[in-house]
Design a protein around this motif. Structure first.
Motif, PDB file in Angstrom:
ATOM      1  N   GLY A 146       0.814  -1.207   0.000  1.00 57.03           N
ATOM      2  CA  GLY A 146       0.000   0.000   0.000  1.00 57.03           C
ATOM      3  C   GLY A 146       0.849   1.258   0.000  1.00 57.03           C
ATOM      4  N   HIS A 147       0.206   2.382  -0.282  1.00 60.57           N
ATOM      5  CA  HIS A 147       0.881   3.671  -0.257  1.00 60.57           C
ATOM      6  C   HIS A 147       0.820   4.182   1.175  1.00 60.57           C
ATOM      7  N   ASN A 148       1.981   4.203   1.817  1.00 62.57           N
ATOM      8  CA  ASN A 148       2.064   4.417   3.267  1.00 62.57           C
ATOM      9  C   ASN A 148       1.313   3.287   3.977  1.00 62.57           C
ATOM     10  N   ILE A 149       1.723   2.070   3.677  1.00 61.03           N
ATOM     11  CA  ILE A 149       1.022   0.874   4.154  1.00 61.03           C
ATOM     12  C   ILE A 149       0.969   0.801   5.674  1.00 61.03           C
ATOM     13  N   ASP A 150       1.926   1.411   6.350  1.00 62.74           N
ATOM     14  CA  ASP A 150       1.912   1.365   7.815  1.00 62.74           C
ATOM     15  C   ASP A 150       0.652   2.010   8.380  1.00 62.74           C
ATOM     16  N   TYR A 151       0.144   3.018   7.674  1.00 60.75           N
ATOM     17  CA  TYR A 151      -1.093   3.682   8.107  1.00 60.75           C
ATOM     18  C   TYR A 151      -2.251   2.688   8.078  1.00 60.75           C
ATOM     19  N   ASP A 152      -2.336   1.913   6.998  1.00 60.92           N
ATOM     20  CA  ASP A 152      -3.439   0.955   6.853  1.00 60.92           C
ATOM     21  C   ASP A 152      -3.301  -0.200   7.841  1.00 60.92           C
ATOM     22  N   VAL A 153      -2.071  -0.639   8.082  1.00 64.00           N
ATOM     23  CA  VAL A 153      -1.834  -1.680   9.071  1.00 64.00           C
ATOM     24  C   VAL A 153      -2.257  -1.191  10.455  1.00 64.00           C
ATOM     25  N   ASP A 154      -1.946   0.066  10.749  1.00 60.93           N
ATOM     26  CA  ASP A 154      -2.342   0.643  12.036  1.00 60.93           C
ATOM     27  C   ASP A 154      -3.869   0.634  12.180  1.00 60.93           C
ATOM     28  N   ALA A 155      -4.578   0.920  11.081  1.00 64.77           N
ATOM     29  CA  ALA A 155      -6.042   0.909  11.121  1.00 64.77           C
ATOM     30  C   ALA A 155      -6.571  -0.502  11.371  1.00 64.77           C
ATOM     31  N   VAL A 156      -5.951  -1.503  10.738  1.00 63.62           N
ATOM     32  CA  VAL A 156      -6.358  -2.894  10.951  1.00 63.62           C
ATOM     33  C   VAL A 156      -6.155  -3.300  12.411  1.00 63.62           C
ATOM     34  N   LYS A 157      -5.082  -2.810  13.007  1.00 63.41           N
ATOM     35  CA  LYS A 157      -4.784  -3.154  14.397  1.00 63.41           C
ATOM     36  C   LYS A 157      -5.811  -2.600  15.378  1.00 63.41           C
ATOM     37  N   LYS A 158      -6.639  -1.664  14.933  1.00 60.63           N
ATOM     38  CA  LYS A 158      -7.704  -1.131  15.786  1.00 60.63           C
ATOM     39  C   LYS A 158      -8.963  -1.992  15.718  1.00 60.63           C
ATOM     40  N   THR A 159      -8.937  -3.027  14.889  1.00 59.44           N
ATOM     41  CA  THR A 159     -10.070  -3.953  14.784  1.00 59.44           C
ATOM     42  C   THR A 159      -9.787  -5.185  15.636  1.00 59.44           C
TER      43      THR A 159
END
Length: 251
Positions: free
Chosen positions: A90-103
């Protein structure tokens, strides 16, 4: 033949570093040096966060609180069961991974994160911006056509396809033959060669004064930038030590 799959993944969130309110993904492989789509994508739909959408986020993706009223909770997000994927892209994939970690979903250890933002910064460090839309224009031979595509930018599905185009260009540019080669290159790009924000934006790390390197090292919280700065400082220290050990010239 390497047929490892990658998953291009994008989320929209209710605020900066917030909860998932929309998500989508594309499965890809690299075959004979070309990035290829395996399907038309996974649209995970929309989700209702525990907090209202911020105005800043709303202005970016144009999703309203009332659009999510009947949607499942953000914490219920899941990747499809049995998804045969080893690399999350992803583009700045760490941001999306961080969002997944909130689930409630726990990312398997097998996932390796590949960041197209880091790779784009390595390949085109002097661009004035490295947002996904700006890079889409940069790589596009037909900017008028790209403009039509980007009118839906910041929907998760559209951003996945835009990331695919960018990644395809990177794979071709670097003559990458396998997903594993891509992962190795992507990891090396995590450590920046340039500064991309603040008063030193656009400067190569190797061109900065030592005092400026020390200032940035103390200030930044970015672990990858910190390591690049540290490496340059260590290199300079080594050069100074080496030069001081030389015998003076006899004239």
């Amino acid at each position: 033949m390497d047929m490892q799959r990658g998953l291009i993944f994008d989320t929209e969130t209710n605020k900066l570093y917030g909860e998932i309110i929309e998500a989508a993904a594309l499965e890809v492989v690299i075959f004979e040096g070309e990035l290829r789509l395996l399907n038309s994508g996974h649209d995970f739909g929309r989700f209702k966060p525990s907090e209202p959408i911020s105005l800043g986020a709303m202005a970016t993706h144009h999703i309203l609180d009332e659009d999510l009223e009947d949607c499942p909770r953000s914490t219920s997000f899941r990747f499809p069961a049995g998804l045969d994927t080893t690399h999350l892209i992803g583009h700045n994939i760490d941001y999306d991974v961080d969002a997944v970690k909130k689930t409630d979903y726990i990312l398997p250890d097998k996932f390796h994160s590949i960041c197209t933002l880091a790779m784009a910064r390595r390949l085109w460090p002097t661009l004035e911006t490295h947002t996904l839309s700006a890079l889409a224009y940069h790589i596009s031979p037909d900017k008028g056509e790209m403009r039509e595509h980007l009118k839906e930018a910041h929907s998760a599905v559209t951003d996945c396809y835009t990331t695919f185009d960018l990644l395809k260009t990177i794979v071709e540019h670097q003559s990458i033959q396998t997903m594993e080669e891509l992962a190795v290159f992507a990891e090396s790009c995590r450590y920046p060669t340039h500064i991309f924000y603040g008063e030193f934006k656009g400067h190569a790390i190797t061109d900065l004064e030592t005092d400026d390197l020390i200032f940035l090292f103390a200030k930044t919280k970015d672990k990858f930038l910190k390591r690049s700065l540290e490496a340059e400082l260590e290199h300079r220290q080594h050069e100074e030590m080496f030069s001081s050990d030389q015998e003076p010239l006899p004239f």
